[in-house]
Design a protein around this motif. Structure first.
Motif, short mmCIF file in Angstrom:
data_model
loop_
_atom_site.label_atom_id
_atom_site.label_comp_id
_atom_site.label_asym_id
_atom_site.label_seq_id
_atom_site.Cartn_x
_atom_site.Cartn_y
_atom_site.Cartn_z
N ALA A 1 -14.11 130.48 120.79
CA ALA A 1 -13.72 129.11 121.11
C ALA A 1 -14.51 128.61 122.31
N ARG A 2 -14.59 127.30 122.44
CA ARG A 2 -15.37 126.69 123.51
C ARG A 2 -14.95 127.20 124.88
N THR A 3 -13.68 127.38 125.09
CA THR A 3 -13.20 127.78 126.41
C THR A 3 -13.34 129.27 126.67
N THR A 4 -13.62 130.05 125.65
CA THR A 4 -13.67 131.50 125.86
C THR A 4 -15.02 132.12 125.57
N VAL A 5 -16.03 131.33 125.23
CA VAL A 5 -17.33 131.92 124.91
C VAL A 5 -17.88 132.68 126.10
N GLN B 1 -16.57 143.86 127.98
CA GLN B 1 -17.63 144.42 128.81
C GLN B 1 -19.03 144.01 128.40
N ASP B 2 -19.24 142.79 128.05
CA ASP B 2 -20.59 142.33 127.78
C ASP B 2 -20.89 141.13 128.67
N LYS B 3 -22.16 140.85 128.80
CA LYS B 3 -22.58 139.78 129.70
C LYS B 3 -22.27 138.43 129.07
N PRO B 4 -22.03 137.42 129.90
CA PRO B 4 -21.78 136.07 129.36
C PRO B 4 -23.00 135.57 128.59
N LEU B 5 -22.73 134.78 127.56
CA LEU B 5 -23.82 134.19 126.80
C LEU B 5 -24.48 133.10 127.62
N PRO B 6 -25.79 132.97 127.51
CA PRO B 6 -26.45 131.83 128.15
C PRO B 6 -25.92 130.54 127.52
N PRO B 7 -25.93 129.43 128.24
CA PRO B 7 -25.36 128.17 127.71
C PRO B 7 -25.96 127.74 126.37
N ASP B 8 -27.27 127.91 126.18
CA ASP B 8 -27.86 127.49 124.91
C ASP B 8 -27.40 128.38 123.76
N ALA B 9 -27.24 129.69 124.01
CA ALA B 9 -26.75 130.59 122.97
C ALA B 9 -25.28 130.31 122.67
#
Length: 163
Positions: A58-62, A79-87
């Motif tokens: 969801a938009r709020t949890t990506v 335990q993974d890195k946040p997605l870049p905004p474009d991804a």
């Protein structure tokens, strides 16, 4: 495999109606219903485990799911890195299209199953074996079209790379 079986039994239903074989028409219509039910049930439950969605970000949890600020229990689970905004935006677009296409297909499956149940009751009453098979033929075309659309959707959504 279930998809191919439901198409085959629908084709045999049309043939049975054309040959005026009421008993085989009922058998093939019922088999089509039997083969259609698990495939639509599996599509309805795909992506959910224990009542919550596991595939839709969801938009709020990506980006926030993997942030330690959300809570240590959530961070430990993912335990993974946040997605870049474009991804993240492309992921949202993909899942929007995924749920729009599979949802529209599921709607047509539910409509088709409803018509199929109606046809079974009418066939029990003796309809479709008196020479008027247009309804069965047209529904067969509808059923095959919905099956073909699923084959394309399956290839597009599951087999082709998302990158």
């Amino acid at each position: 495999m279930v998809l191919i079986a439901s198409s085959f039994t629908m084709a045999m239903s049309v043939w049975s109606a054309e040959m005026k074989r009421r008993k085989s028409l009922l058998i093939y219509l019922c088999l089509t219903l039997v083969f259609a039910s698990p495939s639509s049930a599996s599509r309805a439950s795909s992506g959910t485990r224990s009542g919550r969605s596991t595939t839709f970000p969801a938009r709020t949890t990506v980006c926030s799911r993997s942030s330690p600020a959300v809570g240590p229990e959530v961070y430990k689970e993912y335990q993974d890195k946040p997605l870049p905004p474009d991804a993240a935006q492309k992921t949202e677009e993909y899942f929007f299209l995924y749920f729009a296409m599979t949802g529209m297909h599921a709607l047509h499956m539910v409509i088709g199953i409803g018509i199929l149940v109606f046809m079974i009751f009418r066939a029990k009453a003796g309809a479709y074996t008196t020479g008027h098979v247009t309804f069965v033929e047209n529904f067969g075309l509808y059923w095959h079209f919905v099956d073909i659309i699923w084959i394309y959707l399956f290839a597009l959504l599951y087999l082709i790379s998302r990158h």
